[in-house]
Each structure stands twice: as C-alpha cells, then as structure tokens.
Design an enzyme around this catalytic site. Structure first.
Site, short mmCIF file in Angstrom:
data_model
loop_
_atom_site.label_atom_id
_atom_site.label_comp_id
_atom_site.label_asym_id
_atom_site.label_seq_id
_atom_site.Cartn_x
_atom_site.Cartn_y
_atom_site.Cartn_z
CB CYS A 54 67.55 -28.32 92.37
SG CYS A 54 67.49 -26.61 91.78
CB CYS A 58 60.47 -24.72 92.47
SG CYS A 58 61.82 -23.75 91.78
CB CYS A 61 60.50 -28.72 91.82
SG CYS A 61 61.69 -29.64 90.82
CB CYS A 98 63.24 -30.95 75.98
SG CYS A 98 63.32 -29.65 77.21
CB CYS A 130 64.26 -27.86 73.73
SG CYS A 130 63.53 -26.93 75.09
CB CYS A 190 60.24 -23.26 75.31
SG CYS A 190 59.08 -24.45 76.00
NE ARG A 262 56.13 -28.31 74.20
CZ ARG A 262 57.41 -28.16 74.03
NH1 ARG A 262 58.24 -28.71 74.85
NH2 ARG A 262 57.89 -27.45 73.04
N1 SAM Z 1 65.87 -26.23 86.80
C1 SAM Z 1 65.39 -25.67 85.62
C2 SAM Z 1 64.31 -24.63 85.84
O1 SAM Z 1 63.73 -24.60 86.90
O2 SAM Z 1 64.07 -23.86 84.92
C3 SAM Z 1 64.88 -26.68 84.60
C4 SAM Z 1 64.06 -27.86 85.06
S1 SAM Z 1 62.48 -27.50 85.81
C5 SAM Z 1 62.07 -29.05 86.50
C6 SAM Z 1 61.41 -27.23 84.46
C7 SAM Z 1 59.97 -26.93 84.73
O3 SAM Z 1 59.27 -28.11 85.07
C8 SAM Z 1 59.62 -25.99 85.86
O4 SAM Z 1 59.80 -24.65 85.52
C9 SAM Z 1 58.15 -26.31 86.10
O5 SAM Z 1 57.33 -25.44 85.34
C10 SAM Z 1 58.02 -27.75 85.61
N2 SAM Z 1 57.70 -28.66 86.73
C11 SAM Z 1 58.54 -29.05 87.72
N3 SAM Z 1 57.93 -29.87 88.58
C12 SAM Z 1 56.65 -30.00 88.16
C13 SAM Z 1 55.52 -30.70 88.66
N4 SAM Z 1 55.57 -31.40 89.78
N5 SAM Z 1 54.36 -30.62 87.96
C14 SAM Z 1 54.30 -29.89 86.82
N6 SAM Z 1 55.34 -29.20 86.32
C15 SAM Z 1 56.50 -29.24 86.97
C1 DTB Z 2 57.87 -27.94 81.00
O1 DTB Z 2 57.17 -26.90 80.94
N1 DTB Z 2 57.44 -29.09 81.50
C2 DTB Z 2 58.50 -30.08 81.48
C3 DTB Z 2 59.64 -29.34 80.74
N2 DTB Z 2 59.12 -28.02 80.58
C4 DTB Z 2 60.99 -29.36 81.25
C5 DTB Z 2 58.84 -30.59 82.82
C6 DTB Z 2 57.68 -31.20 83.57
C7 DTB Z 2 58.22 -31.80 84.83
C8 DTB Z 2 57.19 -32.55 85.59
C9 DTB Z 2 57.73 -33.11 86.86
C10 DTB Z 2 58.83 -34.11 86.69
O2 DTB Z 2 58.72 -35.03 85.85
O3 DTB Z 2 59.82 -34.01 87.43
FE1 SF4 Z 3 65.44 -26.63 90.76
FE2 SF4 Z 3 63.14 -27.88 90.32
FE3 SF4 Z 3 63.15 -25.28 90.76
FE4 SF4 Z 3 64.20 -26.24 88.44
S1 SF4 Z 3 62.06 -26.34 89.10
S2 SF4 Z 3 65.07 -24.67 89.76
S3 SF4 Z 3 65.04 -28.18 89.22
S4 SF4 Z 3 63.78 -26.85 92.23
#
Ligand code: SAM
Ligand code: DTB
Ligand code: SF4
Length: 329
Positions: A54, A58, A61, A98, A130, A190, A262
């Site tokens: 991506c 973030c 992430c 989801c 979702c 959500c 949640r």
């Molecule tokens: N790319 C899309 C976005 O950013 O909306 C969808 C996928 S993104 C991975 C969904 C959510 O996962 C993020 O908004 C964040 O709140 C959560 N998330 C990602 N990495 C995480 C982590 N290491 N620990 C906890 N939550 C995480």
């Molecule tokens: C949300 O709030 N938590 C989920 C879902 N929406 C998409 C994602 C958590 C991701 C945790 C890190 C991972 O597994 O990559």
């Molecule tokens: Fe990309 Fe992860 Fe950010 Fe979603 S949370 S926009 S997958 S970098």
C-alpha cells in the site's frame, strides 16, 4: 432512555472516563442493557483480499509498502477463493464477513468489479458483508451499496490533533468525507480507531467525540489495540494497560449507546476474564478467526468456548433479523 447526544464536550467525556473503575463499568453495563441484548455478541470474520504494497504511510500498518515488514504482497484474491473462505467462516460460526484491501482508495478497475461480485456471492450465503477498501468516491460508495455491502469500515484512528503524527499521506477530512459518502449511499458506518500509538488519553477521548459528532452515530465502533509489527515505525510501542482498554470500551458505550462496540485487534494479549470484563462494559462485537488481516488472532474454537463460559451467543445477521421481522409482520 439515555439521551443520544452529538455534542459531548471533552470535560464531560473526561469525567465519564475517569470515574472510579467499577462505577464506570456499572454505568456502561446499565446503558448496554437498555439498548442491546447483553448476551449477544457479533462474530465477524476478516479476510484480506489484497495484501501489502500500500502506498499510504500509516505508521501502525504492516501493509504499507515503504516499511520493511515480512508481509508478502498478494494481488487481489480470486472470487472462488474468497467465497470458499466465507463458506468456511460461516461453518465456524461467523455470520458477518469483512473484506479488507491494502488500498489507499478504490480505483474503477477490474479489481473493483471483482469485489462487487464477492459482495454479491457472500450476500447470497446470507452473511452480512462489510468492506474496508480505503477512500471512496460517491459513485463507488453507491455501487458497493447496490451490490449489497451492509457496512463500510473506515477508521478515523485517533484524534484530529494526533493524526499527523501517525499518517501524512491523507487528512482527517479525507476520512470524514468518505464516511459522509458511505452514509449517503445508505451503507452503515463502521468507524473507530487504535489505542497505544503514543497518543494521550485526551486524544483517545477526542476520537470518541469526533465519532459521536457523526449523526446518527456510526453503527459500529471498533476499538483496536495497536499490534506492534516489526519494521513499522510503531514497532517498539509498549503494551496498553488493560485498565485503559476497559475504560475506553465503557466510555465508547456510554457516549454512543446504540452503536455496536467492537473489541477488535489485540485480543490475543487479553485473558478470557479481561475480555469478559469488556463484554460487561458494553463490547458486543469481535473479529474471530485465527488471523485479522495479517496478524494473529484467537482461534474460532477458543472464542466459542469463551462464549459458552460467559453464557454469550453469536448475534444474528441482518439477513436473520430481517427474516424474523418479516415473519412477525
Ligand atoms: N486500507 C484500508 C484503510 O486503511 O482504511 C483498509 C484496511 S486497514 C488495514 C484497516 C484498519 O486496520 C486501519 O484503519 C487501522 O485502524 C487497523 N490497523 C491496521 N494495522 C493495525 C495494527 N498494527 N494494529 C491495530 N490496528 C491496525
Ligand atoms: C478494524 O478496525 N480492525 C480490523 C478491521 N477494522 C479491518 C483490522 C485490524 C488489523 C490489525 C493488523 C493486521 O492484522 O494487519
Ligand atoms: Fe494502506 Fe495500511 Fe494505511 Fe490501510 S491502514 S491505507 S492498508 S497503509
């Protein structure tokens, strides 16, 4: 009935959050029982349909291309594979699926067409769908809604003040604008965030205020605890004390009484009793299955055992609720 408000002040929310702990949990549990069946907890299964690579930054992430994590990049999954994963999740007890994609935003290409087919296929299995695919235009939101998406997950993650510390490649307003489009397209919202990224307690409360300013409140509010992943800028963040998580869940329940709260990422680090305390304080939804998007999560069976222990039952899906309402009418 407790008043549903869109005008919480930081002073008021802070007073709620800092109440003596059992007082806070009791108040949250009381509100929870007014609006929800306290024995029903929604089980949602997560599937990463496009992983890694991506272009966003973030800092939490593992899927951001610029960080050196050991996540393998995968192109968008095939329709049949997604449908068989959904079928397996249903057989394990999930009735909400989801679908997550490591996209900054949805693009109008064949991958998006494939996602629309996935949504239709999963709906045909009578599972609630979702999606979390990044930012949307109004037209894309309308197409997802038409295909049968029930909820769109798009987290605001933290307070507006702390946002720039976490993400620089998009703004808080970008996020809020997508949420407006989701509502306009008649999907449910959500939206929640993450605790444990170095933010202050006030940042967490400001995040809850930003969510509760959305009218009507988001139907679902995920509270994630950071899962620190090696290679991301937040890899060395320390653990979040359980008390902070419990207070956050209870305060979310009190400020947004009707929403599903949640208990999201970070459950592996919490004991059965800690999770039970969260259900008492108003959490009524979890992600189940041994993987979140890329990181580990408790096994389905472990969660079902926990449900049995606490006398909890899986919540019905929108399909089941609609069917039941039609039969009564
Ligand atoms: N790319 C899309 C976005 O950013 O909306 C969808 C996928 S993104 C991975 C969904 C959510 O996962 C993020 O908004 C964040 O709140 C959560 N998330 C990602 N990495 C995480 C982590 N290491 N620990 C906890 N939550 C995480
Ligand atoms: C949300 O709030 N938590 C989920 C879902 N929406 C998409 C994602 C958590 C991701 C945790 C890190 C991972 O597994 O990559
Ligand atoms: Fe990309 Fe992860 Fe950010 Fe979603 S949370 S926009 S997958 S970098």
């Amino acid at each position: 009935m407790t008043e549903i408000r869109n005008n919480w002040t930081l002073g008021e929310v802070s007073e709620v959050y800092h109440k003596p702990l059992l007082e806070l949990v009791y108040e949250a549990a009381t509100i929870h029982r007014k609006y929800h069946d306290p024995s029903a907890v929604q089980i949602s299964s997560l599937l990463s349909i496009k992983t890694g690579g991506c272009k966003e930054d973030c800092s939490y992430c593992p899927q951001a291309a610029r960080y050196h994590t050991d996540i393998a990049v995968h192109k968008t999954m095939e329709l049949e594979d997604v449908l068989s994963k959904a079928q397996a999740a249903k057989a394990s007890g999930a009735n909400r699926m989801c679908l997550g994609a490591a996209w900054r935003e949805v693009r109008d290409n064949s991958d998006f067409d494939k996602v629309l087919e996935m949504v239709e296929g999963i709906n045909d299995m009578e599972m609630e769908v979702c999606c979390t695919l990044g930012m949307l235009t109004q037209e894309q939101a309308d197409r997802l809604s038409k295909a049968g998406v029930y909820a769109y997950n798009h987290n605001i993650d933290t307070s507006e003040d702390y946002y720039e510390e976490v993400i620089s490649t998009r703004t808080y307003d970008d996020r809020l604008n997508t949420l407006k489009r989701v509502r306009k397209a008649k999907m449910t919202i959500c939206s929640g965030g993450i605790i444990g990224m170095g933010e202050s307690i006030d940042d967490r409360l400001k995040m809850l205020i930003a969510l509760s300013n959305i009218a009507p409140h988001p139907e679902s509010v995920p509270i994630n605890t950071l899962v620190p992943v090696q290679g991301t800028p937040l890899e060395d963040q320390g653990a979040v004390p359980f008390e902070d998580l419990l207070r956050m869940i209870a305060t979310a329940r009190i400020t947004m009484p009707k929403s599903m709260v949640r208990l999201s990422a970070g459950r592996l680090e919490r004991s059965k009793f800690e999770q039970g305390f969260c259900f008492m304080a108003g959490a009524n939804s979890i992600f189940a299955g041994d993987k979140l998007l890329t990181t580990p999560n408790p096994e389905f069976n472990q969660d079902l055992e926990m449900f049995e222990f606490f006398g909890l039952k899986p919540m019905e899906s929108i399909h089941e609720r609609t069917k039941a309402a039609t039969q009564i009418a």
